[in-house]
Design a protein around this motif. Sequence first.
Motif, PDB file in Angstrom:
ATOM      1  N   ASP A 196      35.980 -39.086  -7.001  1.00 27.54           N
ATOM      2  CA  ASP A 196      34.524 -39.070  -7.198  1.00 27.54           C
ATOM      3  C   ASP A 196      33.723 -39.452  -5.956  1.00 27.54           C
ATOM      4  O   ASP A 196      32.537 -39.173  -5.869  1.00 27.54           O
ATOM      5  CB  ASP A 196      34.120 -39.971  -8.387  1.00 27.54           C
ATOM      6  N   HIS A 197      34.356 -40.062  -4.974  1.00 28.31           N
ATOM      7  CA  HIS A 197      33.604 -40.644  -3.851  1.00 28.31           C
ATOM      8  C   HIS A 197      33.967 -40.012  -2.503  1.00 28.31           C
ATOM      9  O   HIS A 197      33.548 -40.491  -1.467  1.00 28.31           O
ATOM     10  CB  HIS A 197      33.925 -42.140  -3.777  1.00 28.31           C
ATOM     11  N   THR A 198      34.782 -38.954  -2.530  1.00 32.02           N
ATOM     12  CA  THR A 198      35.363 -38.467  -1.272  1.00 32.02           C
ATOM     13  C   THR A 198      34.485 -37.454  -0.530  1.00 32.02           C
ATOM     14  O   THR A 198      34.777 -37.098   0.603  1.00 32.02           O
ATOM     15  CB  THR A 198      36.727 -37.790  -1.549  1.00 32.02           C
ATOM     16  N   GLY A 199      33.461 -36.977  -1.201  1.00 34.07           N
ATOM     17  CA  GLY A 199      32.581 -35.989  -0.560  1.00 34.07           C
ATOM     18  C   GLY A 199      33.188 -34.596  -0.520  1.00 34.07           C
ATOM     19  O   GLY A 199      32.652 -33.698   0.132  1.00 34.07           O
ATOM     20  N   ARG A 200      34.306 -34.415  -1.219  1.00 31.04           N
ATOM     21  CA  ARG A 200      34.952 -33.091  -1.204  1.00 31.04           C
ATOM     22  C   ARG A 200      34.502 -32.239  -2.386  1.00 31.04           C
ATOM     23  O   ARG A 200      34.644 -31.025  -2.370  1.00 31.04           O
ATOM     24  CB  ARG A 200      36.472 -33.249  -1.283  1.00 31.04           C
ATOM     25  N   LEU A 201      34.029 -32.885  -3.437  1.00 25.65           N
ATOM     26  CA  LEU A 201      33.736 -32.170  -4.681  1.00 25.65           C
ATOM     27  C   LEU A 201      32.247 -32.185  -5.016  1.00 25.65           C
ATOM     28  O   LEU A 201      31.552 -33.178  -4.755  1.00 25.65           O
ATOM     29  CB  LEU A 201      34.509 -32.808  -5.844  1.00 25.65           C
ATOM     30  N   ALA A 202      31.821 -31.091  -5.657  1.00 29.50           N
ATOM     31  CA  ALA A 202      30.427 -31.008  -6.117  1.00 29.50           C
ATOM     32  C   ALA A 202      30.320 -31.507  -7.553  1.00 29.50           C
ATOM     33  O   ALA A 202      29.270 -31.969  -7.990  1.00 29.50           O
ATOM     34  CB  ALA A 202      29.951 -29.563  -6.038  1.00 29.50           C
ATOM     35  N   ALA A 203      31.431 -31.379  -8.295  1.00 25.92           N
ATOM     36  CA  ALA A 203      31.471 -31.823  -9.696  1.00 25.92           C
ATOM     37  C   ALA A 203      32.912 -31.742 -10.170  1.00 25.92           C
ATOM     38  O   ALA A 203      33.768 -31.150  -9.487  1.00 25.92           O
ATOM     39  CB  ALA A 203      30.601 -30.930 -10.574  1.00 25.92           C
ATOM     40  N   MET A 204      33.176 -32.340 -11.319  1.00 30.43           N
ATOM     41  CA  MET A 204      34.491 -32.202 -11.950  1.00 30.43           C
ATOM     42  C   MET A 204      34.277 -31.848 -13.417  1.00 30.43           C
ATOM     43  O   MET A 204      33.179 -32.021 -13.949  1.00 30.43           O
ATOM     44  CB  MET A 204      35.274 -33.510 -11.847  1.00 30.43           C
ATOM     45  N   ALA A 205      35.321 -31.388 -14.070  1.00 28.74           N
ATOM     46  CA  ALA A 205      35.277 -31.159 -15.514  1.00 28.74           C
ATOM     47  C   ALA A 205      36.656 -31.516 -16.038  1.00 28.74           C
ATOM     48  O   ALA A 205      37.671 -31.142 -15.438  1.00 28.74           O
ATOM     49  CB  ALA A 205      34.936 -29.708 -15.819  1.00 28.74           C
ATOM     50  N   SER A 206      36.659 -32.267 -17.125  1.00 25.98           N
ATOM     51  CA  SER A 206      37.934 -32.716 -17.689  1.00 25.98           C
ATOM     52  C   SER A 206      38.029 -32.269 -19.135  1.00 25.98           C
ATOM     53  O   SER A 206      37.021 -32.289 -19.862  1.00 25.98           O
ATOM     54  CB  SER A 206      38.012 -34.242 -17.616  1.00 25.98           C
ATOM     55  N   GLU A 207      39.218 -31.948 -19.554  1.00 27.70           N
ATOM     56  CA  GLU A 207      39.446 -31.532 -20.934  1.00 27.70           C
ATOM     57  C   GLU A 207      39.046 -32.646 -21.912  1.00 27.70           C
ATOM     58  O   GLU A 207      38.766 -32.401 -23.072  1.00 27.70           O
ATOM     59  CB  GLU A 207      40.929 -31.171 -21.090  1.00 27.70           C
ATOM     60  N   GLU A 208      38.979 -33.854 -21.417  1.00 26.84           N
ATOM     61  CA  GLU A 208      38.637 -35.022 -22.243  1.00 26.84           C
ATOM     62  C   GLU A 208      37.133 -35.193 -22.463  1.00 26.84           C
ATOM     63  O   GLU A 208      36.724 -36.072 -23.204  1.00 26.84           O
ATOM     64  CB  GLU A 208      39.156 -36.292 -21.570  1.00 26.84           C
ATOM     65  N   HIS A 209      36.324 -34.435 -21.736  1.00 22.78           N
ATOM     66  CA  HIS A 209      34.871 -34.626 -21.815  1.00 22.78           C
ATOM     67  C   HIS A 209      34.162 -33.326 -22.165  1.00 22.78           C
ATOM     68  O   HIS A 209      34.518 -32.268 -21.652  1.00 22.78           O
ATOM     69  CB  HIS A 209      34.324 -35.128 -20.472  1.00 22.78           C
ATOM     70  N   ALA A 210      33.113 -33.452 -22.978  1.00 16.53           N
ATOM     71  CA  ALA A 210      32.402 -32.253 -23.438  1.00 16.53           C
ATOM     72  C   ALA A 210      31.634 -31.569 -22.295  1.00 16.53           C
ATOM     73  O   ALA A 210      31.567 -30.348 -22.227  1.00 16.53           O
ATOM     74  CB  ALA A 210      31.446 -32.630 -24.561  1.00 16.53           C
ATOM     75  N   GLU A 211      31.062 -32.363 -21.403  1.00 18.81           N
ATOM     76  CA  GLU A 211      30.209 -31.800 -20.348  1.00 18.81           C
ATOM     77  C   GLU A 211      30.871 -31.954 -18.979  1.00 18.81           C
ATOM     78  O   GLU A 211      31.818 -32.717 -18.839  1.00 18.81           O
ATOM     79  CB  GLU A 211      28.866 -32.557 -20.297  1.00 18.81           C
ATOM     80  N   ILE A 212      30.315 -31.309 -17.957  1.00 24.34           N
ATOM     81  CA  ILE A 212      30.870 -31.492 -16.608  1.00 24.34           C
ATOM     82  C   ILE A 212      30.617 -32.931 -16.145  1.00 24.34           C
ATOM     83  O   ILE A 212      29.696 -33.603 -16.621  1.00 24.34           O
ATOM     84  CB  ILE A 212      30.307 -30.481 -15.571  1.00 24.34           C
ATOM     85  N   LEU A 213      31.453 -33.389 -15.238  1.00 27.37           N
ATOM     86  CA  LEU A 213      31.356 -34.769 -14.752  1.00 27.37           C
ATOM     87  C   LEU A 213      30.697 -34.754 -13.377  1.00 27.37           C
ATOM     88  O   LEU A 213      31.272 -34.232 -12.418  1.00 27.37           O
ATOM     89  CB  LEU A 213      32.760 -35.384 -14.631  1.00 27.37           C
ATOM     90  N   PRO A 214      29.516 -35.312 -13.274  1.00 25.86           N
ATOM     91  CA  PRO A 214      28.840 -35.283 -11.969  1.00 25.86           C
ATOM     92  C   PRO A 214      29.465 -36.276 -10.998  1.00 25.86           C
ATOM     93  O   PRO A 214      30.145 -37.215 -11.406  1.00 25.86           O
ATOM     94  CB  PRO A 214      27.407 -35.693 -12.312  1.00 25.86           C
ATOM     95  N   ILE A 215      29.211 -36.067  -9.740  1.00 30.30           N
ATOM     96  CA  ILE A 215      29.589 -37.049  -8.714  1.00 30.30           C
ATOM     97  C   ILE A 215      28.568 -38.194  -8.827  1.00 30.30           C
ATOM     98  O   ILE A 215      27.359 -37.938  -8.908  1.00 30.30           O
ATOM     99  CB  ILE A 215      29.543 -36.395  -7.303  1.00 30.30           C
ATOM    100  N   PRO A 216      29.026 -39.430  -8.856  1.00 32.30           N
ATOM    101  CA  PRO A 216      28.069 -40.531  -9.060  1.00 32.30           C
ATOM    102  C   PRO A 216      27.025 -40.599  -7.946  1.00 32.30           C
ATOM    103  O   PRO A 216      27.300 -40.222  -6.800  1.00 32.30           O
ATOM    104  CB  PRO A 216      28.955 -41.785  -9.026  1.00 32.30           C
ATOM    105  N   PHE A 234      40.327 -30.360 -14.704  1.00 33.97           N
ATOM    106  CA  PHE A 234      41.660 -30.876 -15.019  1.00 33.97           C
ATOM    107  C   PHE A 234      41.856 -31.200 -16.493  1.00 33.97           C
ATOM    108  O   PHE A 234      40.917 -31.525 -17.200  1.00 33.97           O
ATOM    109  CB  PHE A 234      41.999 -32.101 -14.156  1.00 33.97           C
ATOM    110  N   ASP A 235      43.098 -31.050 -16.901  1.00 31.71           N
ATOM    111  CA  ASP A 235      43.538 -31.525 -18.212  1.00 31.71           C
ATOM    112  C   ASP A 235      44.406 -32.735 -17.875  1.00 31.71           C
ATOM    113  O   ASP A 235      45.524 -32.593 -17.392  1.00 31.71           O
ATOM    114  CB  ASP A 235      44.363 -30.425 -18.909  1.00 31.71           C
ATOM    115  N   PRO A 236      43.882 -33.957 -18.062  1.00 29.06           N
ATOM    116  CA  PRO A 236      44.538 -35.134 -17.486  1.00 29.06           C
ATOM    117  C   PRO A 236      45.923 -35.428 -18.057  1.00 29.06           C
ATOM    118  O   PRO A 236      46.827 -35.827 -17.334  1.00 29.06           O
ATOM    119  CB  PRO A 236      43.573 -36.278 -17.788  1.00 29.06           C
TER     120      PRO A 236
END
Length: 342
Positions: free
Chosen positions: A88-108, A120-122
């Motif tokens: 989440d903190h590496t500056g490589r990603l614009a967002a993530m999405a996990s099979e565990e969450h209904a919505e996309i996961l923003p970078i904090p 990912f499917d964790p």
Amino acid sequence: MFGQTRDHGTIITIERHILQEQSFHPEASGTLTNLLYDLALAGKYIASHTSRGGLTPILGSTDDVNVQGERVMKLDKLADQAIYRLNDHTGRLAAMASEEHAEILPIPDGYPTGKYVLLFDPLDGSSNIDYNTSIGSVFSIYRRVSESGPGTLEDCLQPGRKLVVAGYLLYSVSTMLVYTTGSGVHGFTLDPSIGEFLLSHPNIRIPETPKYYSVNHGYNKYWSEGVRHFTRYLQGLEDEPNPLSLRYIGSLVGDFHRTLLSGGIFYYPADHHDPSKPHGKLRLAYEAAPLGFIMEQAGGSASDGQQNILDIQPQRLHQRTPLFVGNHELVEKAEEYIKRYD
Ligand code: AFP
């Protein structure tokens, strides 16, 4: 201590391998290389916990407070957090999405955003944990389509054809990481004595002669005519091929990995008994597309029964799809039977 690779006895760590791959792309900035390395790290962390899963009755079950006064976390939640927090903190990603969450996961807030998105499917197959059977994580990386700033849903909803990297971690007899960047499929086995993934399966190709078919036969009653006829074909009861042997774990990564190494087909068809899942159980973005990409890179293919999985444009993050994945001829046969009977 070290296992030898099949190559020429050289020992290649995943780090070295990823760097070697990067050197073939002089334009590469190293972002993807580091991203992959962090996923390998997440895999080691998750494996270190899954391998202790059997100790739950001794160390405390989910939501118990353990002897150190810590709350014991469910393994799938732990895997989900490990992958998110390492990235989440590496500056490589614009967002993530996990099979565990209904919505996309923003970078904090406060961290830079980057040019890729990670889906990912964790911890897939987690209902197998209680039976000490293999489980896995699946990951996909796409280049963002939005220009800049926080990543969007559109960045995450891309067809498998656009995948930059797909891979999985298998937590089983040993822990393995298998990935492709679109130039072959490579498998690494974790040597727990040194905590490194070593190249054990370079350039994986699905064997031309299929060995196993893999499906949950318990649901035969709910399948379409086409799927039933296709299954009879695999059993040597139609069109007179030699019957294939059956294997089914009920853990997608394990069933897929065996299919990849042995040849054959894994399928989870549309299932007509559960109206909430008219398209089967597996998720297009988290499971079917990345595994389809890996299979295609290994010389096989993947379909939803009508079209190549990689050509499907996902409409929703958690969209489900039927999946037929394995030797190309068998996937084609499945499509043929479905076309003929359904
Ligand atoms: P769980 O995570 O609930 O164990 O589901 C695993 C899974 O999504 C996938 O890994 C398997 O291929 C599939 O479900 C097995 O489903 P069936 O139990 O319906 O065969």
